[in-house]
Scaffold this motif. Structure first.
Motif: not given
Length: 538
Positions: A382-402
């Protein structure tokens, strides 16, 4: 020697909750935490690369609208801000079939449309159950944010009035309480794709879907909790920080890096604690522990201060296999672009996305292996990519998945075996993930890391990697949690109380174990009944 009315051991969210309410009720309170961080499972770290934030334990804040601590202490004003995604829970497929997406209850028409691609019957039943459940969601609050009620006389059950009221309102027969979640799901829904999503949701809340007599989990984890998840802006540690700030504002004395070695017991009463460095603190009235059950009763209080019955009960309390997790983390150049998005692009921006299963049998096999001591062969997640909603959770243009894997208990594998899992399982998952989202190539991954059950145990003392520090099998739930004699948050040692997630209602960010412990402590010491000052009724 410093002296306090109350000493709380363990600065997880339940310890923070109890300390805040005790202090507000007039008890001078000391809160001790072994680590240098508060909140335990409310943990956000740069697990992969600097700037990529990953929640290593708690993810969704499904209880935040109901949580007394959040509202009574104004945690939003202290920095715990939430996002409520429309697209809540989705499942996607390697062959590009349409995804199923459950949206939040304000958008049931979208949920209906998604499920109806497969079955109008299932869409109607699911949405009607969700609508009816949300009409009476306060009944769950009465069950969870109150101490459990022991059964009367020779009865084996308690809380039946509330449960029966829920069943009647939902139009469900009480016989489902004796069934497994899987049986209830299979009898209620005909769509395989929906069934496998709901099996996973049952497991998320610590209920393996094939366990007998767990039918209430269908009502709680599927009818109620699915689709009401919120996200902490900046990561879940912002909620921990707000809780810490609330405690400090109330005047709680807080000590980090304070490893409690023992609870001082004199004349059958808890009168203080001693730290590993020899420092002692006096407790004029009580000590409460958020540390795990065996650590509290055996290592800290000491078997010599317990009756044979309590020693046996504590020994027999089981941890896992139902809540044992591994957390996978990926720093990504691009967010996943799923094959199933050709039918519904919302799957590419769904809060929680289930990846890696094609059939209900895949899901059941995965859960069986994890709960029977095996690392699942098929590494679904089960995956979350929270940076899709909250850009503070990854550098600009990138994404963090947990993501979460269900794994065996930490003790089922040796440390070298866990090292092997840690070094290989993420890549095994990524290769499977790419079958669902073709852009999840190795080149799209900047870095990744895996946090195993053994890591969880060693870092935050989640025993066996179990986020409830104890199974919630039917014989360890409600008035039997952790066992009947301890279910009211009191121990047989006068002045020693329990407030950890091995108490009712269990783990997850309820803050209910600490809140319920406060209610019974308030009754024992004649403290103000602070909950009666609110309009919520619990």
């Amino acid at each position: 020697m410093e002296s306090y009315d109350a000493i709380v051991i363990g600065g997880g969210h339940n310890g923070l909750t109890l300390a805040a309410y005790l202090q507000r009720a007039g008890m001078q309170t000391l809160l001790l935490e072994r680590r240098h961080e508060w909140g335990s499972g409310l943990s956000t770290e740069e697990a992969t690369l600097p700037g990529f934030l990953h929640n290593l334990h708690a993810q969704y804040m499904e209880f935040i609208d109901y949580m007394p601590f959040y509202h009574d202490f104004g945690l939003e004003r202290l920095g715990a801000k939430m996002i409520y995604p429309v697209n809540q829970c989705g499942i996607t497929f390697a062959d590009g079939r349409p995804p199923i997406i459950v949206h939040n209850p304000e958008h049931l028409e979208l949920t209906y449309k998604s499920i109806a691609q497969y079955s109008k019957h299932d869409a109607e039943v699911f949405c009607e159950l969700k609508r009816k459940t949300m009409e009476v969601d306060h009944l769950f609050c009465l069950l969870y944010w109150n101490p459990p009620i022991p059964p009367e006389g020779d009865s084996l059950r308690s809380g039946d009035d509330l449960v029966i009221a829920l069943l009647k309102h939902l139009g469900l027969g009480k016989e489902i309480l004796s069934k497994s979640v899987k049986v209830v799901v299979d009898e209620t829904f005909e769509t395989p794709e929906l069934r496998m999503m709901l099996y996973r949701q049952s497991m998320e809340w610590g209920i393996p879907p094939e366990w007998a007599a767990t039918g209430f989990g269908f009502i709680a984890s599927i009818c109620w909790l699915i689709g009401i998840w919120k996200m902490c802006v900046g990561g879940t540690h912002t909620l921990s920080h707000a809780m810490e700030s609330a405690c400090r504002r109330e005047g709680v004395a807080m000590r980090e890096n304070s490893h409690v070695k023992r609870i001082v017991v004199k004349g059958g009463r808890a009168v203080g604690v001693e730290l590993a460095d020899g420092t002692r603190y006096e407790a004029r009235k009580l000590v409460a522990s958020n540390a795990d059950l065996k650590q509290t009763m055996f290592e800290l209080a000491g078997k010599e201060n317990l009756s044979e019955q309590w020693v046996r009960r504590v020994n027999n309390f089981r941890i896992g296999p139902d809540h044992c997790l591994g957390t996978t983390t990926f720093a990504l150049k691009e967010a996943p672009d799923y094959k199933s998005a050709k039918w519904d692009p919302n799957i590419n921006k769904t809060f929680y996305t289930i990846v890696g299963y094609e059939t209900p049998e895949d899901m059941i096999t995965y859960i069986r292996q994890a709960t029977q001591g095996k690392v699942p062969e098929r590494p679904g997640s089960g995956t979350w990519v929270n940076s899709l909603w909250d850009p503070t959770q990854a550098p600009p243009g990138k994404h963090a998945m947990t993501g979460w894997f269900f794994f065996p208990k930490a003790s089922e594998l040796t440390p070298p075996e866990w090292d092997e899992v840690r070094s290989t399982y993420n890549e095994k998952f990524r290769r499977l993930w790419q079958q669902y989202a073709p852009n999840m190539t190795r080149d799209n991954v900047l870095a990744d890391a895996l946090y195993t059950p053994l890591d969880m145990e060693q870092k935050v003392l989640m025993r066996e990697g179990c986020f409830s520090n104890g199974s919630i099998a039917p014989d360890q739930a409600g008035w039997m949690r952790p066992f009947p004699e301890a279910s009211q948050y009191r121990t047989e040692i006068e002045g020693l109380y329990l407030c950890g997630p091995y108490m009712h209602p269990s783990g997850g960010v309820f803050a209910a174990c600490g809140y319920n412990a406060f209610k019974n402590i308030a009754a024992d010491y004649g403290l103000p009944r602070l909950w009666e000052d609110t309009q919520r009724g619990y």
